[in-house]
Design a protein around this motif. Structure first.
Motif, short mmCIF file in Angstrom:
data_model
loop_
_atom_site.label_atom_id
_atom_site.label_comp_id
_atom_site.label_asym_id
_atom_site.label_seq_id
_atom_site.Cartn_x
_atom_site.Cartn_y
_atom_site.Cartn_z
N CYS A 629 0.79 -1.26 0.08
CA CYS A 629 -0.02 -0.18 0.12
C CYS A 629 0.85 1.26 -0.04
O CYS A 629 1.69 1.58 0.83
N PHE A 631 0.45 4.17 0.68
CA PHE A 631 0.46 5.26 1.86
C PHE A 631 1.09 4.43 3.28
O PHE A 631 1.73 5.25 3.92
N ARG A 632 0.99 3.16 3.09
CA ARG A 632 1.68 2.51 4.29
C ARG A 632 3.31 2.77 4.15
O ARG A 632 3.97 3.25 5.03
N VAL A 880 -3.74 5.74 -0.78
CA VAL A 880 -4.33 4.73 -0.02
C VAL A 880 -4.99 3.49 -0.88
O VAL A 880 -6.02 3.73 -1.41
N PRO A 882 -4.55 -0.40 -0.59
CA PRO A 882 -4.01 -1.47 -0.26
C PRO A 882 -4.02 -2.77 -1.21
O PRO A 882 -5.20 -2.82 -2.06
N THR A 888 -5.43 -6.78 3.30
CA THR A 888 -4.00 -6.16 3.26
C THR A 888 -4.05 -5.19 4.69
O THR A 888 -2.90 -5.20 5.30
N CYS A 889 -5.07 -4.68 4.95
CA CYS A 889 -5.43 -3.92 6.14
C CYS A 889 -5.47 -4.46 7.48
O CYS A 889 -5.24 -3.84 8.45
N CYS A 892 -2.58 -3.86 9.73
CA CYS A 892 -2.03 -3.08 9.66
C CYS A 892 -2.20 -1.82 10.60
O CYS A 892 -3.58 -1.73 10.84
N LEU A 894 -1.93 1.08 10.79
CA LEU A 894 -1.99 2.64 10.54
C LEU A 894 -3.51 3.05 10.19
O LEU A 894 -3.91 4.17 9.62
N GLN A 895 -4.61 2.29 10.37
CA GLN A 895 -5.84 2.49 9.97
C GLN A 895 -6.29 3.87 10.62
O GLN A 895 -7.24 4.45 9.71
N CYS A 898 -4.69 6.56 8.01
CA CYS A 898 -5.16 6.50 6.57
C CYS A 898 -6.68 6.69 6.45
O CYS A 898 -7.04 6.99 5.19
N VAL A 900 -8.91 4.24 6.26
CA VAL A 900 -9.17 3.66 5.02
C VAL A 900 -10.83 3.38 5.22
O VAL A 900 -11.39 2.88 4.19
S1 SF4 Z 1 -4.76 0.32 7.07
FE1 SF4 Z 1 -4.26 2.05 5.47
S2 SF4 Z 1 -1.93 2.33 5.18
FE2 SF4 Z 1 -2.58 0.19 6.15
S3 SF4 Z 1 -2.68 -1.00 4.18
FE3 SF4 Z 1 -4.65 -0.65 4.75
S4 SF4 Z 1 -5.03 1.47 3.45
FE4 SF4 Z 1 -2.80 0.98 3.70
#
Ligand code: SF4
Length: 916
Positions: A629, A631-632, A880, A882, A888-889, A892, A894-895, A898, A900
């Motif tokens: 991703c 953004f990640r 953003v 994924p 994928t999220c 993660c 970082l939710q 981002c 998402v």
């Molecule tokens: S949570 Fe956000 S940053 Fe992480 S993979 Fe999903 S969209 Fe990308």
């Protein structure tokens, strides 16, 4: 029987008129509880102000228990009244009950002594209030009743020996002194709103009369209400409506007295606070907003331990001595109640983040101080305060000390860290601190009855005392009162809503005390002891609600989750009303107001400024994140967004990986080739393996102090040795090779970006089959798939990145999978039989491998994909996006950054495609 039925009755107006004559008139009004006394006092003051008075003497209105205690104090400190016993505090009573239980034949087998002692106090209070204490041993009862009778005897003997009494017996003690001429007594005693008099209270009032006091009964005025019944879909809708209704009534009349009764208030306190705060003061929790508590007040307090200030105080005391969880220390490091927090706030947050990576799950204060010193984050004030805490604790807390000594030590320990911090406390915190000090004072009073305590015992006792103390900071007279059923008795309102009246909740189920024979309780007429007594009381309470306000609503929820609920039979005769007929305007939520006021503006937010520097930190992880991703990758490697770690017990996956890498590096540093492996005597090989296991454990122990120690370290060494033996058996099946690089640092380059990476191992393939080529090897202890190297946006580009950057002739790229029972090589090779089980592209079973016609094409494909990822990262691609959408999220962190989940609709079509 009620007080009104026993004593001649006075109207409230008459009582207020007598009170208005001042203290010289000698009028005292007693109420069943403190809330009612305060309300009545306020009402009297309003009446006086209403008469145009500017000053008047305060009315003597107090709860019955306080009235009795006052008389006891007068007697105790009188020169002419002798042999008055001391009154035990609740904590002293608890201590003596615990001792009585502990010394009995049941003491050794009971696990919850403190809880049992608390129940004994209740039973003791009931048995004296209803005059059945003398019959306790004589009635047939179960084992609980027999035990309680025995504990009671021991407890009473101890009290008599030390000249003490308790709250349950205090009215009897004072009653016996009432005839004494020098004991201060009112001329007129008014019993206000006593729905039921216990036998003891009846005797007390009779003794007052005998001593020349005129006793009258009085109660709240009855209003002619026209109650209505309301059905709500659920308990939460009921609460929401009650809050909106209260707001509407308050807006209609600023002086309105509004009552909301919630039967299970102790369990729903948080929900009540949330709903009423939101409805009565939208935005109440925004910085600078007015406090919602100015409008409403909830009658039941919270345990003192649930207030952040007290929580921090107890955590400081816990950290001072013995082991504590890292989570406790972590909260303290960031706590505003430790001095210097404001000036070191950012540094302390950084320190906490750094410690989370290295600290063990449990630690001591000296260990924490050591970690802080080596963390590389400067927090001099914190280090100084924790140092002072340690110095004081080391010097003073050992051994057994009296409760007074322990209380003084607790204060000194808190002072050592500058508790409660250097910012100004708000009103609630100020009151909470005062209450905590009172509780500490009460703990010190255990001196009179308790033996000496070790530090741990004393802290446990203080913690329990705080947990048992319900506390609510004073917030002035709020117009809306949210009350439990019994707190509402005797109060008068302009508007009253009684909620939650299902047939399960009302009437209350009978709850006889388990320590007193049920038949004895029933015979004594204890209301909660039997169904018929409980029903009679609840009918009276229901009737009182109907006359307690000008507007009365009773309500009940219809459903709880998937269960239908039925209204209480006690409100079935009340005419049904509708929500609409109440004409309550809607109070939109603050978030809805903001949402409605929105003005949409579209901004393309997927492109960040291009990279200026070419050297990138993060190694192949950068490209893996860019593939997963964009953004990640942007957030992690350019914004530096990292998850906060939390120490977990034992080894984590990274530790296990580190151990295996260190183990195999040590072994191949010695062996260097397949020929050596084949020829070395087994004893020597065992020695190398043993030394390698020792070295690996030592290396990880140094990096992660505390995770591998003692017997655990020994077990880990044995596990590693077994793993190495099993793995070397796999290596023995290979054609000849030489290990030319181990844990080798390399400079890598892609799309003009340079990275640093470390190759786990590089083997030169010797002999005809290898033809001088090299095998790139990556150790894996967890799951890993060759498919993750292939296709667009490869999930695991690490080995492809090494392969395209290697100056050697790479003939095979493989995972060395070191999992007990599943040891093998897995990967792709240029030719057959270079490594056991490693196929060529043509023979690979991986579908994606078929995209490439040859080894050369595969390497070219890797270069192309990695160049694309590198270019994306360098150009600031931060979409953003994924790769596998929410899959994928899933893991993660970082939710929140981002957001998402706000893009769900834009992913809908893509998800379907993905599913196909
Ligand atoms: S949570 Fe956000 S940053 Fe992480 S993979 Fe999903 S969209 Fe990308």
């Amino acid at each position: 029987m009620s007080a009104a039925a026993e004593f001649s009755r006075a109207t409230k107006a008459e009582v207020f008129a007598r009170l208005a004559e001042g203290l010289a008139a000698g009028v005292t009004v007693v109420t069943p509880n403190r809330r009612l006394a305060l309300a009545l006092k306020r009402e009297f003051d309003d009446a006086q102000a209403g008469r145009g008075l500017a000053v008047w003497e305060s009315a003597d209105i107090l709860p019955f228990t306080a009235f009795v205690e006052r008389a006891h104090q007068d007697a105790l400190y009188s020169d002419s009244i002798t042999a008055v016993p001391f009154l035990l505090t609740p904590a002293q009573e608890q201590q003596l009950w615990e001792e009585a239980i502990g010394a009995s034949e049941w003491g050794g087998v009971l696990l919850a002594t403190a809880r049992t002692a608390a129940q004994c106090r209740e039973a003791w209070q009931l048995s004296h209030a209803w005059r059945i204490a003398g019959a306790l041993g004589a009635w047939d009862g179960n084992e609980d009743a027999q035990a309680f009778a025995a504990w009671s005897r021991a407890y009473a003997q101890r009290c008599a020996r030390d000249g003490n009494t308790d709250a349950a017996r205090l009215p009897d003690v004072v009653m016996a002194l009432l005839q004494h001429k020098l004991l201060r007594k009112p001329k007129l005693l008014v019993a206000f709103a006593f729905d039921i008099l216990t036998s003891q209270q009846r005797d007390y009032f009779a003794a007052c009369e005998k001593a020349g006091v005129e006793v009258r009964a009085c109660g709240p005025a009855q209003m002619a209400a026209n109650p209505r019944r309301l059905a709500c879909a659920s308990a939460s809708e009921e609460l929401e409506r009650a809050a909106k209704w209260a707001r509407a009534r308050l807006e209609a009349g600023a002086d309105a007295r509004i009552g909301i009764v919630v039967p299970d208030l102790d369990q729903r306190r948080k929900a009540v606070m949330n709903v009423f705060s939101r409805v009565l003061a939208p935005g109440w929790n925004l910085p600078g907003a007015a406090a919602a508590l100015a409008y409403f007040n909830v009658s039941l307090g919270m345990p003192l331990t649930e207030y952040p200030l007290v929580h921090a105080a107890l955590a400081i005391l816990e950290l001072a001595h013995g082991e504590t969880e890292f989570a406790v220390a972590s909260r303290l490091i960031r706590s505003p109640f430790v001095a210097g927090c404001d000036s070191e706030m950012t540094q302390r947050a950084r320190l906490d983040a750094a410690l989370r990576k290295r600290a063990p799950v449990q630690l001591t204060l000296p260990k924490l101080l050591g970690l802080i010193e080596s963390a590389g984050v400067d927090c001099p004030l914190l280090a100084q305060q924790l140092g002072a805490l340690f110095a004081y604790a080391k010097e003073h807390v050992a051994g057994s000390r009296s409760p007074q000594d322990r209380a003084r030590q607790f204060s000194a320990l808190l002072e050592a860290v500058g508790f409660p911090g250097d910012r100004a406390l708000d009103s609630n915190e100020f009151q909470t601190r005062a209450k905590f000090h009172d509780t500490l004072g009460e703990f010190g009073l255990l001196e009179r009855v308790a033996p000496r305590f070790t530090y741990a015992q004393a802290l446990a006792r203080l913690r329990r005392l705080c947990a048992d103390t319900l506390f609510e900071p004073e917030s002035g007279a709020a117009p809306i009162q949210v009350l439990g059923i019994f707190e509402a008795a005797g109060l008068e309102f302009d508007h009253l809503w009684v909620s939650g009246l299902t047939d399960e909740a009302w009437p209350l189920a009978a709850r006889p005390n388990p320590f007193i024979p049920a038949a004895l309780q029933k015979k004594a007429g204890i209301p909660q002891a039997a169904v018929e007594l409980s029903l009679a009381r609840d009918k009276r309470i229901t009737g009182a609600w109907f006359g307690a306000a000008g507007e009365v609503l009773v309500s009940h929820p219809l459903r709880e989750k998937d269960r239908d609920l039925v209204m209480s039979p006690l409100i079935a005769a009340v005419p049904a009303g509708t929500w609409e007929s109440l004409a309550v305007p809607d109070c939109p939520r603050y978030r809805d107001v903001i949402h409605r006021a929105r003005v949409l503006e579209s901004v393309v937010d997927g492109v960040a400024p291009a990279l200026v520097a070419t050297a990138v930190r993060g190694g192949s992880r950068v490209l893996a994140d860019q593939a997963a991703c964009p953004f990640r990758a942007f957030a992690r490697h350019r914004l530096g967004a990292q998850p906060l770690e939390m120490p977990a017990p034992g080894l984590n996956a990274a530790d296990r990986g580190m151990l295996v890498h260190a183990l195999l590096k040590f072994i191949w540093d010695r062996l260097k080739s397949k020929a050596a492996l084949d020829s070395i005597p087994s004893r020597e090989l065992d020695e190398i393996i043993g030394n390698a296991a020792v070295a690996a454990v030592a290396e990880v122990s140094e990096k992660r102090p505390g995770v591998l120690a003692g017997r655990f370290a020994q077990l880990e060494r044995e596990r590693l040795a077994g793993l190495a033996r099993e793995w070397l058996a796999v290596e023995k099946q290979r054609p000849d090779f030489e290990v030319v690089a181990r844990e080798d640092q390399r400079e890598l380059e892609v799309a003009g970006l340079s990275f640093r990476g470390r190759i786990d191992r590089l083997d030169k393939l010797v002999g005809d089959a290898g033809a001088g080529g090299y095998a790139l090897i990556d150790y894996k202890t967890g799951s890993a798939s060759v498919a993750d190297w292939l296709g667009e946006r490869p999930d695991d580009p690490q080995l492809p990145l090494y392969a395209i950057n290697a100056h050697e002739d790479i003939a095979a790229v493989v995972f060395a999978k070191l999992r007990i029972g599943g040891m093998k090589f897995d990967g792709l090779a240029r030719a057959e039989k270079l490594l056991p089980g490693v196929a060529t592209i043509g023979k690979s079973r991986i579908r994606l491998a078929k995209r490439y016609a040859s080894w050369v094409e595969l390497v070219a494909g890797w270069k192309q994909e990695l160049e694309a990822l590198g270019r994306g990262f360098a150009s600031g691609d931060a979409r953003v996006a994924p790769k596998r959408l929410f899959k994928t999220c899933e893991y993660c962190d970082l939710q929140p950054l981002c957001r998402v989940h706000e893009r769900v609709s834009s992913f809908d079509g893509e998800e379907e495609e993905e599913a196909e």
